[in-house]
Design an enzyme around this catalytic site. Structure first.
Site, PDB file in Angstrom:
ATOM      1  N   ARG A 172       0.859  -1.182   0.000  1.00 35.11           N
ATOM      2  CA  ARG A 172       0.000   0.000   0.000  1.00 35.11           C
ATOM      3  C   ARG A 172       0.899   1.237   0.000  1.00 35.11           C
ATOM      4  NH1 ARG A 172      -4.081   2.401   4.718  1.00 35.11           N
ATOM      5  NH2 ARG A 172      -4.804   4.172   3.465  1.00 35.11           N
ATOM      6  N   HIS A 173       0.510   2.254  -0.757  1.00 30.21           N
ATOM      7  CA  HIS A 173       1.300   3.482  -0.846  1.00 30.21           C
ATOM      8  C   HIS A 173       1.567   4.079   0.543  1.00 30.21           C
ATOM      9  CE1 HIS A 173      -2.039   6.161   0.205  1.00 30.21           C
ATOM     10  NE2 HIS A 173      -2.806   5.376  -0.546  1.00 30.21           N
ATOM     11  N   GLY A 174       2.537   4.973   0.623  1.00 30.99           N
ATOM     12  CA  GLY A 174       2.860   5.637   1.879  1.00 30.99           C
ATOM     13  C   GLY A 174       1.753   6.574   2.347  1.00 30.99           C
ATOM     14  N   THR A 178      -0.335   9.730   3.330  1.00 26.66           N
ATOM     15  CA  THR A 178      -0.437  11.031   2.666  1.00 26.66           C
ATOM     16  C   THR A 178      -1.056  12.091   3.584  1.00 26.66           C
ATOM     17  OG1 THR A 178      -2.674  10.669   1.814  1.00 26.66           O
ATOM     18  CG2 THR A 178      -0.835   9.819   0.471  1.00 26.66           C
ATOM     19  N   ARG A 199       0.306   9.247  -5.729  1.00 29.50           N
ATOM     20  CA  ARG A 199       0.801   8.769  -4.433  1.00 29.50           C
ATOM     21  C   ARG A 199       1.350   7.355  -4.523  1.00 29.50           C
ATOM     22  NH1 ARG A 199      -4.786   9.051  -4.299  1.00 29.50           N
ATOM     23  NH2 ARG A 199      -6.005   7.265  -3.519  1.00 29.50           N
ATOM     24  N   GLU A 215      -7.217   3.192  -6.659  1.00 27.54           N
ATOM     25  CA  GLU A 215      -8.047   3.021  -5.471  1.00 27.54           C
ATOM     26  C   GLU A 215      -9.519   2.966  -5.862  1.00 27.54           C
ATOM     27  OE1 GLU A 215      -8.706   1.838  -2.813  1.00 27.54           O
ATOM     28  OE2 GLU A 215      -7.885   3.092  -1.190  1.00 27.54           O
ATOM     29  N   TRP A 257      -3.903  13.628   3.113  1.00 30.05           N
ATOM     30  CA  TRP A 257      -5.322  13.326   3.331  1.00 30.05           C
ATOM     31  C   TRP A 257      -5.505  12.171   4.310  1.00 30.05           C
ATOM     32  CZ3 TRP A 257      -8.915  13.759  -1.570  1.00 30.05           C
ATOM     33  CH2 TRP A 257      -8.992  15.106  -1.940  1.00 30.05           C
TER      34      TRP A 257
END
Length: 211
Positions: free
Chosen positions: A7-9, A11, A58, A84, A13
């Site tokens: 999973r991306h880092g 952020t 992202r 996503e 948000w």
């Protein structure tokens, strides 16, 4: 073939508690960049035949940071099918606000996706978000790869991976979703049956703390 899912880092948000789906994006936090470099060092000796990333910034940036630490540089390919979940009217909204207004729908989204009414928010259905991602993953069956890194998103990957593992819709969020910058590893020979090797692993952070 071994499939490494990340999973991306984390952020801005994520930190602000906002919904961040396929139509929303925000920059990685400085702490996330550091974590991803640590993850890259953890995976540095793993030779990937290919890196596939969602085409959202992202995720692409997360893949690039991991790649920077690799001893075996390889191509990063951006794939729209790995985006996503498309969250419609929820995009960018504060999670706490939506939970207060629609407590039952948010409880369903977090704990029982079979009861989540996507049309209520003009969002993507559970079936569509998992089907597009799994359909792409199954195209890898025809590739002569041994190990592949896939960088994507929390809600989509959680539901898609658990679908591949044979979970029914009410159980796709069992034990929660994937943590930012976590590793989940599946292994398959036929792309119909998948074995879970590692789920939502962030032990590399402990390795960093001990060094």
């Amino acid at each position: 073939m071994k499939l490494y899912f990340v999973r991306h880092g984390r952020t801005e948000w994520n930190q602000e508690g906002r919904f961040q789906g396929a139509s929303g994006d925000s920059p990685l936090l400085p702490t996330a960049v550091e974590e991803l470099h640590n993850l890259g060092k953890h995976l540095a000796q793993t030779q990937f035949d290919k890196i596939y990333s969602s085409d959202l910034p992202r995720a692409v940036r997360s893949a690039e940071i991991i790649q920077e630490e690799s001893q075996f540089p390889t191509e990063i390919v951006s794939i729209p099918e790995l985006r996503e979940w498309q969250l419609g009217k929820l995009e960018g909204a504060k999670i706490s606000t939506i939970e207060a207004i629609y407590p039952h729908q948010m409880a369903a989204f977090r704990h029982n996706l079979s009861q989540f009414n996507h049309t209520f928010f003009d969002a993507e259905s559970v079936y569509h978000t998992t089907h597009r991602t799994i359909s792409f993953i199954k195209t890898l069956k025809d590739k002569d790869y041994e190990q592949v890194l896939i960088v994507g998103h929390g809600a989509n990957l959680t539901a898609s991976i658990r679908t591949m593992l044979g979970y029914d819709t009410p159980l796709l969020r069992k034990n929660g979703g994937l943590t930012n910058a976590s590793i989940t590893i599946l292994e398959t020979e036929d792309f119909e049956n998948f074995e879970l090797i590692t789920w939502n692993n962030t032990d590399y952070l402990l390795e960093k703390a001990e060094n």
